[in-house]
Design an enzyme around this catalytic site. Structure first.
Site, mmCIF file in Angstrom:
data_model
loop_
_atom_site.group_PDB
_atom_site.id
_atom_site.type_symbol
_atom_site.label_atom_id
_atom_site.label_comp_id
_atom_site.label_asym_id
_atom_site.label_seq_id
_atom_site.Cartn_x
_atom_site.Cartn_y
_atom_site.Cartn_z
ATOM 1 N N GLU A 67 47.197 -1.278 80.632
ATOM 2 C CA GLU A 67 48.175 -0.315 81.160
ATOM 3 C C GLU A 67 47.499 0.687 82.099
ATOM 4 O OE1 GLU A 67 49.424 -1.033 76.768
ATOM 5 O OE2 GLU A 67 47.589 -0.968 77.940
ATOM 6 N N CYS A 99 47.126 5.157 75.469
ATOM 7 C CA CYS A 99 47.832 4.654 76.654
ATOM 8 C C CYS A 99 49.225 5.287 76.782
ATOM 9 C CB CYS A 99 47.962 3.141 76.586
ATOM 10 S SG CYS A 99 46.416 2.295 76.974
ATOM 11 N N ALA A 169 38.086 -33.997 67.505
ATOM 12 C CA ALA A 169 38.185 -35.142 68.404
ATOM 13 C C ALA A 169 38.060 -36.383 67.525
ATOM 14 C CB ALA A 169 37.071 -35.096 69.448
ATOM 15 N N ARG A 199 36.212 -22.900 74.506
ATOM 16 C CA ARG A 199 35.060 -22.056 74.141
ATOM 17 C C ARG A 199 35.075 -20.752 74.926
ATOM 18 N NH1 ARG A 199 29.912 -26.169 74.325
ATOM 19 N NH2 ARG A 199 30.549 -27.413 72.529
ATOM 20 N N THR A 211 25.900 -30.666 61.779
ATOM 21 C CA THR A 211 26.085 -30.952 63.208
ATOM 22 C C THR A 211 24.844 -30.549 63.998
ATOM 23 O OG1 THR A 211 28.462 -30.600 62.979
ATOM 24 C CG2 THR A 211 27.590 -30.538 65.195
ATOM 25 N N LEU A 219 26.187 -25.387 72.467
ATOM 26 C CA LEU A 219 27.447 -24.657 72.218
ATOM 27 C C LEU A 219 27.734 -23.576 73.256
ATOM 28 C CD1 LEU A 219 27.474 -24.225 68.318
ATOM 29 C CD2 LEU A 219 28.562 -26.000 69.681
ATOM 30 N N GLU A 310 34.072 -26.181 65.664
ATOM 31 C CA GLU A 310 33.877 -27.463 66.344
ATOM 32 C C GLU A 310 33.252 -28.543 65.463
ATOM 33 O OE1 GLU A 310 32.589 -27.794 70.318
ATOM 34 O OE2 GLU A 310 33.135 -25.754 70.860
ATOM 35 N N ARG A 314 32.700 -31.845 57.084
ATOM 36 C CA ARG A 314 32.672 -31.046 55.844
ATOM 37 C C ARG A 314 33.209 -29.638 56.086
ATOM 38 N NH1 ARG A 314 27.482 -31.122 52.061
ATOM 39 N NH2 ARG A 314 28.460 -33.113 51.587
ATOM 40 N N SER A 318 36.518 -28.175 54.366
ATOM 41 C CA SER A 318 36.395 -26.971 53.526
ATOM 42 C C SER A 318 37.380 -25.893 53.966
ATOM 43 C CB SER A 318 34.974 -26.423 53.585
ATOM 44 O OG SER A 318 34.054 -27.369 53.107
#
Length: 378
Positions: A67, A99, A169, A199, A211, A219, A310, A314, A318
Protein backbone atom coordinates in the site's frame (compact mmCIF):
# COMPACT_ATOMS: atom_id res chain seq x y z
CA UNK A 1 -19.13 -9.76 0.71
CA UNK A 2 -19.50 -6.79 3.00
CA UNK A 3 -19.93 -3.26 1.64
CA UNK A 4 -20.29 -0.34 4.00
CA UNK A 5 -21.38 2.20 1.42
CA UNK A 6 -22.67 2.91 -2.05
CA UNK A 7 -20.41 2.74 -5.07
CA UNK A 8 -21.13 2.86 -8.77
CA UNK A 9 -18.25 0.55 -9.78
CA UNK A 10 -19.48 -2.83 -10.97
CA UNK A 11 -18.55 -5.91 -8.92
CA UNK A 12 -17.03 -7.39 -12.09
CA UNK A 13 -14.67 -4.42 -12.48
CA UNK A 14 -13.73 -4.73 -8.79
CA UNK A 15 -12.88 -8.40 -9.40
CA UNK A 16 -10.78 -7.62 -12.47
CA UNK A 17 -8.79 -4.96 -10.65
CA UNK A 18 -8.33 -7.19 -7.61
CA UNK A 19 -7.06 -9.97 -9.90
CA UNK A 20 -4.44 -7.49 -11.15
CA UNK A 21 -3.55 -6.73 -7.51
CA UNK A 22 -3.12 -10.44 -6.77
CA UNK A 23 -0.79 -10.81 -9.76
CA UNK A 24 1.30 -7.91 -8.43
CA UNK A 25 1.43 -9.48 -4.97
CA UNK A 26 2.79 -12.75 -6.39
CA UNK A 27 5.86 -10.97 -7.78
CA UNK A 28 7.81 -11.40 -4.55
CA UNK A 29 6.27 -14.62 -3.21
CA UNK A 30 9.04 -16.39 -1.32
CA UNK A 31 10.95 -13.16 -0.66
CA UNK A 32 8.78 -11.22 1.81
CA UNK A 33 8.71 -13.59 4.82
CA UNK A 34 7.74 -13.28 7.57
CA UNK A 35 5.34 -10.78 5.98
CA UNK A 36 2.66 -11.71 3.45
CA UNK A 37 3.22 -10.87 -0.24
CA UNK A 38 0.52 -8.25 -0.81
CA UNK A 39 -0.43 -6.40 -3.99
CA UNK A 40 -2.10 -2.97 -4.13
CA UNK A 41 -3.51 -0.64 -6.81
CA UNK A 42 -4.61 2.98 -6.63
CA UNK A 43 -7.34 3.51 -9.24
CA UNK A 44 -9.24 6.58 -10.37
CA UNK A 45 -12.69 5.65 -11.69
CA UNK A 46 -13.34 8.38 -14.24
CA UNK A 47 -16.04 8.62 -16.90
CA UNK A 48 -13.59 7.13 -19.42
CA UNK A 49 -13.08 4.07 -17.20
CA UNK A 50 -10.55 3.06 -14.57
CA UNK A 51 -7.06 4.61 -14.60
CA UNK A 52 -4.35 2.95 -12.49
CA UNK A 53 -2.30 5.74 -10.90
CA UNK A 54 -0.28 3.64 -8.43
CA UNK A 55 0.87 0.03 -8.13
CA UNK A 56 2.66 -1.65 -5.27
CA UNK A 57 3.77 -5.04 -4.00
CA UNK A 58 5.50 -6.06 -0.77
CA UNK A 59 9.25 -5.62 -1.14
CA UNK A 60 11.79 -8.38 -0.35
CA UNK A 61 12.21 -8.68 3.41
CA UNK A 62 8.65 -7.40 3.92
CA UNK A 63 9.28 -3.62 3.72
CA UNK A 64 7.97 -1.37 2.32
CA UNK A 65 4.41 -2.65 2.25
CA UNK A 66 2.42 -2.78 -0.98
CA UNK A 67 0.00 0.00 0.00
CA UNK A 68 2.85 2.39 0.88
CA UNK A 69 4.53 1.80 -2.47
CA UNK A 70 1.28 2.26 -4.42
CA UNK A 71 0.38 5.47 -2.55
CA UNK A 72 3.84 6.90 -3.08
CA UNK A 73 3.55 6.28 -6.80
CA UNK A 74 0.05 7.80 -6.94
CA UNK A 75 0.91 10.93 -4.96
CA UNK A 76 -1.93 13.48 -4.94
CA UNK A 77 -3.90 11.36 -7.43
CA UNK A 78 -4.81 9.02 -4.53
CA UNK A 79 -7.19 11.64 -3.13
CA UNK A 80 -10.75 10.56 -3.97
CA UNK A 81 -9.48 7.38 -5.66
CA UNK A 82 -10.21 3.70 -4.93
CA UNK A 83 -7.49 1.54 -3.42
CA UNK A 84 -7.44 -2.21 -4.03
CA UNK A 85 -5.42 -4.32 -1.62
CA UNK A 86 -5.18 -8.10 -1.47
CA UNK A 87 -5.12 -8.17 2.36
CA UNK A 88 -6.63 -6.01 5.10
CA UNK A 89 -4.19 -3.12 5.72
CA UNK A 90 -2.18 -3.35 8.92
CA UNK A 91 -3.42 -1.24 11.84
CA UNK A 92 -0.53 -1.74 14.26
CA UNK A 93 2.88 -0.16 14.69
CA UNK A 94 5.61 -2.54 13.59
CA UNK A 95 8.92 -1.62 12.03
CA UNK A 96 6.95 1.02 10.13
CA UNK A 97 3.77 2.97 11.00
CA UNK A 98 0.44 1.27 10.20
CA UNK A 99 -0.67 1.24 6.57
CA UNK A 100 -4.13 2.44 7.67
CA UNK A 101 -2.55 5.77 8.75
CA UNK A 102 -0.99 6.21 5.30
CA UNK A 103 -4.25 5.26 3.59
CA UNK A 104 -6.33 7.68 5.65
CA UNK A 105 -3.82 10.49 5.07
CA UNK A 106 -3.97 9.86 1.30
CA UNK A 107 -7.73 10.57 1.34
CA UNK A 108 -9.19 7.85 -0.90
CA UNK A 109 -12.95 7.61 -1.29
CA UNK A 110 -13.00 3.84 -1.09
CA UNK A 111 -10.82 0.85 -0.15
CA UNK A 112 -11.50 -2.59 -1.63
CA UNK A 113 -9.97 -5.55 0.25
CA UNK A 114 -9.75 -9.17 -0.84
CA UNK A 115 -9.69 -10.71 2.63
CA UNK A 116 -9.42 -9.88 6.34
CA UNK A 117 -6.07 -10.45 8.04
CA UNK A 118 -6.32 -13.15 10.76
CA UNK A 119 -3.39 -11.60 12.66
CA UNK A 120 -4.97 -10.54 15.98
CA UNK A 121 -3.06 -7.24 15.81
CA UNK A 122 -4.92 -6.42 12.59
CA UNK A 123 -8.06 -8.57 12.34
CA UNK A 124 -10.96 -6.20 11.70
CA UNK A 125 -9.05 -3.24 13.14
CA UNK A 126 -7.72 -2.10 9.78
CA UNK A 127 -11.17 -2.00 8.28
CA UNK A 128 -12.63 -0.31 11.38
CA UNK A 129 -9.98 2.43 11.27
CA UNK A 130 -10.72 3.16 7.61
CA UNK A 131 -14.49 3.26 8.20
CA UNK A 132 -14.04 5.54 11.22
CA UNK A 133 -12.24 7.96 8.89
CA UNK A 134 -15.25 7.99 6.56
CA UNK A 135 -13.75 5.75 3.87
CA UNK A 136 -16.12 3.32 2.15
CA UNK A 137 -14.81 -0.25 2.59
CA UNK A 138 -15.71 -3.27 0.45
CA UNK A 139 -14.23 -6.62 1.36
CA UNK A 140 -14.38 -10.24 0.22
CA UNK A 141 -13.47 -9.49 -3.41
CA UNK A 142 -11.67 -12.63 -4.75
CA UNK A 143 -11.30 -13.80 -1.15
CA UNK A 144 -10.77 -17.45 -2.13
CA UNK A 145 -7.90 -16.60 -4.48
CA UNK A 146 -6.37 -14.27 -1.88
CA UNK A 147 -6.61 -16.98 0.78
CA UNK A 148 -4.47 -19.24 -1.42
CA UNK A 149 -1.91 -16.53 -2.14
CA UNK A 150 -1.70 -15.65 1.57
CA UNK A 151 -1.91 -19.27 2.79
CA UNK A 152 1.59 -19.06 4.29
CA UNK A 153 0.76 -15.98 6.35
CA UNK A 154 -2.56 -17.46 7.46
CA UNK A 155 -0.91 -20.76 8.45
CA UNK A 156 1.79 -19.04 10.48
CA UNK A 157 -0.76 -16.89 12.32
CA UNK A 158 -3.34 -19.62 12.89
CA UNK A 159 -1.24 -22.79 13.26
CA UNK A 160 2.20 -21.49 14.23
CA UNK A 161 3.80 -23.27 11.27
CA UNK A 162 4.34 -22.64 7.56
CA UNK A 163 1.98 -23.71 4.77
CA UNK A 164 3.37 -27.07 3.58
CA UNK A 165 3.31 -28.00 -0.11
CA UNK A 166 4.46 -31.47 -1.18
CA UNK A 167 5.79 -31.88 -4.71
CA UNK A 168 5.63 -35.43 -6.04
CA UNK A 169 6.88 -36.59 -9.44
CA UNK A 170 5.53 -40.09 -10.04
CA UNK A 171 5.60 -42.61 -12.86
CA UNK A 172 2.50 -44.11 -14.46
CA UNK A 173 2.81 -46.99 -11.97
CA UNK A 174 3.13 -44.69 -8.94
CA UNK A 175 6.91 -44.82 -8.39
CA UNK A 176 9.37 -41.97 -7.72
CA UNK A 177 12.48 -43.83 -8.89
CA UNK A 178 14.32 -47.17 -8.87
CA UNK A 179 15.34 -48.92 -5.70
CA UNK A 180 18.79 -49.67 -7.11
CA UNK A 181 20.92 -48.92 -10.14
CA UNK A 182 21.21 -45.80 -12.22
CA UNK A 183 19.14 -42.80 -11.18
CA UNK A 184 16.27 -42.17 -13.58
CA UNK A 185 14.47 -38.94 -14.38
CA UNK A 186 10.74 -39.47 -14.00
CA UNK A 187 9.40 -36.20 -15.37
CA UNK A 188 10.12 -34.18 -18.51
CA UNK A 189 12.25 -31.04 -18.65
CA UNK A 190 9.26 -28.62 -18.57
CA UNK A 191 8.11 -30.24 -15.29
CA UNK A 192 11.59 -29.77 -13.81
CA UNK A 193 11.44 -26.10 -14.84
CA UNK A 194 8.02 -25.79 -13.16
CA UNK A 195 9.50 -27.18 -9.93
CA UNK A 196 12.36 -24.64 -10.12
CA UNK A 197 9.72 -21.90 -10.37
CA UNK A 198 7.92 -23.38 -7.32
CA UNK A 199 11.21 -23.22 -5.40
CA UNK A 200 11.64 -19.56 -6.28
CA UNK A 201 8.29 -18.68 -4.64
CA UNK A 202 8.94 -20.72 -1.47
CA UNK A 203 10.61 -19.54 1.73
CA UNK A 204 12.21 -22.94 2.31
CA UNK A 205 12.62 -26.26 0.50
CA UNK A 206 12.65 -29.47 2.56
CA UNK A 207 14.06 -32.94 1.87
CA UNK A 208 14.95 -36.01 3.91
CA UNK A 209 18.50 -37.19 4.56
CA UNK A 210 17.90 -40.24 2.32
CA UNK A 211 17.51 -37.97 -0.71
CA UNK A 212 20.75 -36.16 0.18
CA UNK A 213 22.71 -39.43 0.49
CA UNK A 214 21.36 -40.77 -2.83
CA UNK A 215 21.21 -37.63 -5.03
CA UNK A 216 23.50 -35.04 -3.36
CA UNK A 217 21.22 -32.21 -4.62
CA UNK A 218 21.87 -28.46 -4.54
CA UNK A 219 18.20 -27.46 -4.13
CA UNK A 220 18.94 -24.00 -5.52
CA UNK A 221 16.97 -22.14 -8.18
CA UNK A 222 18.81 -22.59 -11.46
CA UNK A 223 16.48 -20.69 -13.78
CA UNK A 224 18.35 -17.95 -15.68
CA UNK A 225 18.41 -14.72 -13.68
CA UNK A 226 16.60 -16.21 -10.67
CA UNK A 227 19.50 -17.73 -8.72
CA UNK A 228 19.08 -15.01 -6.09
CA UNK A 229 15.63 -16.40 -5.28
CA UNK A 230 16.95 -19.70 -3.88
CA UNK A 231 15.12 -20.52 -0.62
CA UNK A 232 16.46 -21.79 2.70
CA UNK A 233 17.41 -25.47 2.22
CA UNK A 234 16.24 -27.77 5.02
CA UNK A 235 17.31 -31.39 5.61
CA UNK A 236 15.32 -33.64 7.96
CA UNK A 237 18.27 -35.54 9.43
CA UNK A 238 17.32 -37.47 12.60
CA UNK A 239 20.78 -38.99 13.22
CA UNK A 240 22.97 -36.08 12.05
CA UNK A 241 24.28 -37.87 8.94
CA UNK A 242 24.42 -34.84 6.59
CA UNK A 243 27.85 -35.21 4.89
CA UNK A 244 30.17 -32.26 5.33
CA UNK A 245 31.32 -32.65 1.72
CA UNK A 246 27.77 -32.63 0.31
CA UNK A 247 26.79 -29.92 -2.16
CA UNK A 248 24.41 -28.50 0.43
CA UNK A 249 27.00 -28.07 3.17
CA UNK A 250 29.77 -26.82 0.88
CA UNK A 251 27.46 -24.08 -0.45
CA UNK A 252 25.94 -23.12 2.93
CA UNK A 253 27.84 -19.83 2.87
CA UNK A 254 26.02 -18.84 -0.34
CA UNK A 255 22.50 -20.20 0.26
CA UNK A 256 21.52 -21.03 3.88
CA UNK A 257 21.12 -24.65 5.01
CA UNK A 258 19.27 -25.93 8.08
CA UNK A 259 19.60 -29.46 9.45
CA UNK A 260 16.75 -30.65 11.68
CA UNK A 261 18.09 -33.39 13.94
CA UNK A 262 16.63 -35.66 16.60
CA UNK A 263 17.92 -36.89 19.98
CA UNK A 264 19.96 -39.62 18.21
CA UNK A 265 22.25 -37.08 16.49
CA UNK A 266 25.76 -37.24 18.06
CA UNK A 267 27.09 -34.02 19.60
CA UNK A 268 30.23 -34.10 17.42
CA UNK A 269 28.15 -34.39 14.21
CA UNK A 270 26.02 -31.37 15.25
CA UNK A 271 29.13 -29.37 16.16
CA UNK A 272 30.76 -30.17 12.79
CA UNK A 273 27.66 -29.04 10.90
CA UNK A 274 27.51 -25.78 12.88
CA UNK A 275 31.23 -25.26 12.23
CA UNK A 276 30.51 -25.68 8.49
CA UNK A 277 27.90 -22.91 8.56
CA UNK A 278 24.77 -25.08 8.82
CA UNK A 279 21.97 -24.01 11.16
CA UNK A 280 21.10 -26.95 13.42
CA UNK A 281 17.64 -27.30 14.96
CA UNK A 282 16.88 -30.10 17.43
CA UNK A 283 13.51 -31.75 18.02
CA UNK A 284 12.32 -34.37 20.46
CA UNK A 285 11.91 -37.98 19.31
CA UNK A 286 9.04 -38.88 17.02
CA UNK A 287 8.16 -41.29 14.23
CA UNK A 288 11.34 -41.97 12.20
CA UNK A 289 13.39 -40.14 14.85
CA UNK A 290 12.01 -36.60 14.44
CA UNK A 291 9.06 -34.65 15.79
CA UNK A 292 7.73 -33.11 12.56
CA UNK A 293 5.35 -30.76 14.40
CA UNK A 294 8.32 -29.29 16.29
CA UNK A 295 10.37 -29.11 13.08
CA UNK A 296 7.67 -27.09 11.30
CA UNK A 297 7.13 -24.90 14.37
CA UNK A 298 10.89 -24.12 14.34
CA UNK A 299 10.61 -23.08 10.68
CA UNK A 300 7.67 -20.87 11.65
CA UNK A 301 9.72 -19.27 14.42
CA UNK A 302 12.42 -18.58 11.84
CA UNK A 303 9.82 -16.61 9.85
CA UNK A 304 9.23 -19.20 7.15
CA UNK A 305 5.64 -19.07 5.86
CA UNK A 306 5.72 -21.31 2.76
CA UNK A 307 7.75 -24.53 2.53
CA UNK A 308 8.08 -26.86 -0.44
CA UNK A 309 8.76 -30.51 0.38
CA UNK A 310 10.62 -32.29 -2.42
CA UNK A 311 11.37 -35.73 -1.04
CA UNK A 312 11.63 -38.50 -0.49
CA UNK A 313 9.00 -41.19 -0.01
CA UNK A 314 9.44 -41.50 3.77
CA UNK A 315 9.22 -37.74 4.38
CA UNK A 316 6.12 -37.52 2.15
CA UNK A 317 4.43 -40.44 3.89
CA UNK A 318 5.30 -39.12 7.37
CA UNK A 319 3.86 -35.66 6.67
CA UNK A 320 0.74 -37.22 5.14
CA UNK A 321 0.22 -39.57 8.10
CA UNK A 322 0.56 -36.71 10.58
CA UNK A 323 -1.86 -34.52 8.59
CA UNK A 324 0.75 -31.83 7.97
CA UNK A 325 0.27 -31.41 4.21
CA UNK A 326 -1.75 -28.38 3.10
CA UNK A 327 -1.16 -28.63 -0.64
CA UNK A 328 0.11 -31.35 -2.97
CA UNK A 329 1.39 -30.82 -6.50
CA UNK A 330 1.50 -34.14 -8.34
CA UNK A 331 3.37 -34.53 -11.64
CA UNK A 332 2.40 -37.84 -13.25
CA UNK A 333 4.69 -38.99 -16.05
CA UNK A 334 3.88 -41.55 -18.76
CA UNK A 335 7.01 -43.64 -17.98
CA UNK A 336 6.77 -47.00 -16.20
CA UNK A 337 9.43 -47.89 -13.59
CA UNK A 338 8.40 -51.46 -12.86
CA UNK A 339 8.49 -53.72 -9.80
CA UNK A 340 11.92 -52.54 -8.59
CA UNK A 341 10.60 -49.00 -8.13
CA UNK A 342 10.27 -46.93 -4.96
CA UNK A 343 6.63 -46.23 -4.14
CA UNK A 344 5.88 -42.50 -3.99
CA UNK A 345 4.32 -42.59 -0.52
CA UNK A 346 6.14 -45.53 1.05
CA UNK A 347 3.33 -47.41 2.84
CA UNK A 348 0.49 -45.48 1.23
CA UNK A 349 -1.16 -45.70 -2.18
CA UNK A 350 -1.50 -42.48 -4.16
CA UNK A 351 -5.26 -42.76 -3.67
CA UNK A 352 -4.53 -41.45 -0.15
CA UNK A 353 -4.23 -38.12 -1.96
CA UNK A 354 -6.15 -38.51 -5.21
CA UNK A 355 -9.29 -39.97 -3.67
CA UNK A 356 -9.03 -38.56 -0.17
CA UNK A 357 -12.00 -36.52 1.07
CA UNK A 358 -9.41 -34.33 2.82
CA UNK A 359 -7.95 -33.00 -0.46
CA UNK A 360 -9.71 -31.30 -3.34
CA UNK A 361 -8.23 -30.95 -6.80
CA UNK A 362 -8.07 -27.25 -7.65
CA UNK A 363 -5.91 -27.23 -10.76
CA UNK A 364 -4.73 -29.46 -13.62
CA UNK A 365 -2.43 -28.80 -16.56
CA UNK A 366 -0.29 -30.58 -19.14
CA UNK A 367 3.38 -29.78 -18.45
CA UNK A 368 5.59 -31.20 -21.19
CA UNK A 369 4.84 -34.93 -21.28
CA UNK A 370 3.40 -34.93 -17.77
CA UNK A 371 0.05 -34.24 -16.17
CA UNK A 372 0.20 -31.80 -13.23
CA UNK A 373 -2.58 -31.90 -10.66
CA UNK A 374 -2.78 -29.60 -7.63
CA UNK A 375 -4.66 -30.69 -4.51
CA UNK A 376 -5.66 -28.40 -1.64
CA UNK A 377 -6.75 -29.25 1.86
CA UNK A 378 -9.77 -27.13 2.77
Amino acid sequence: MHDTGHNDVSPELDRRLMAAGLRLGRRNLGQTHPNPAVGALVVRHDSDGPIVVGRGWTAPGGRPHAETMALEQAGDAARGATIYTTLEPCAHDGKTPPCTDALIAAGPERVVMAIDDPDPRVSGKGRAALEAAGIVVTDGVLAKEAARDHAGHFSLVQKGRPHVTLKLAVSADGMIGRREGERMMITSKPALTAVQAMRSTSDAVVIGIGTVLIDDPRLTVRLPGLAGLSPLRVVLDPSGRLPLDSRLVTTADKVPVMAVVGPAAPANAKAALIESGVQVVETSDGPNGLNLHEALAALGEAGMTRVLVEGGARVAASLLSEDLLDEIVLFRAPVVVGPDGVRALEGYALSAIERSPRYRQIDAAIVGDDLMRRYWRD
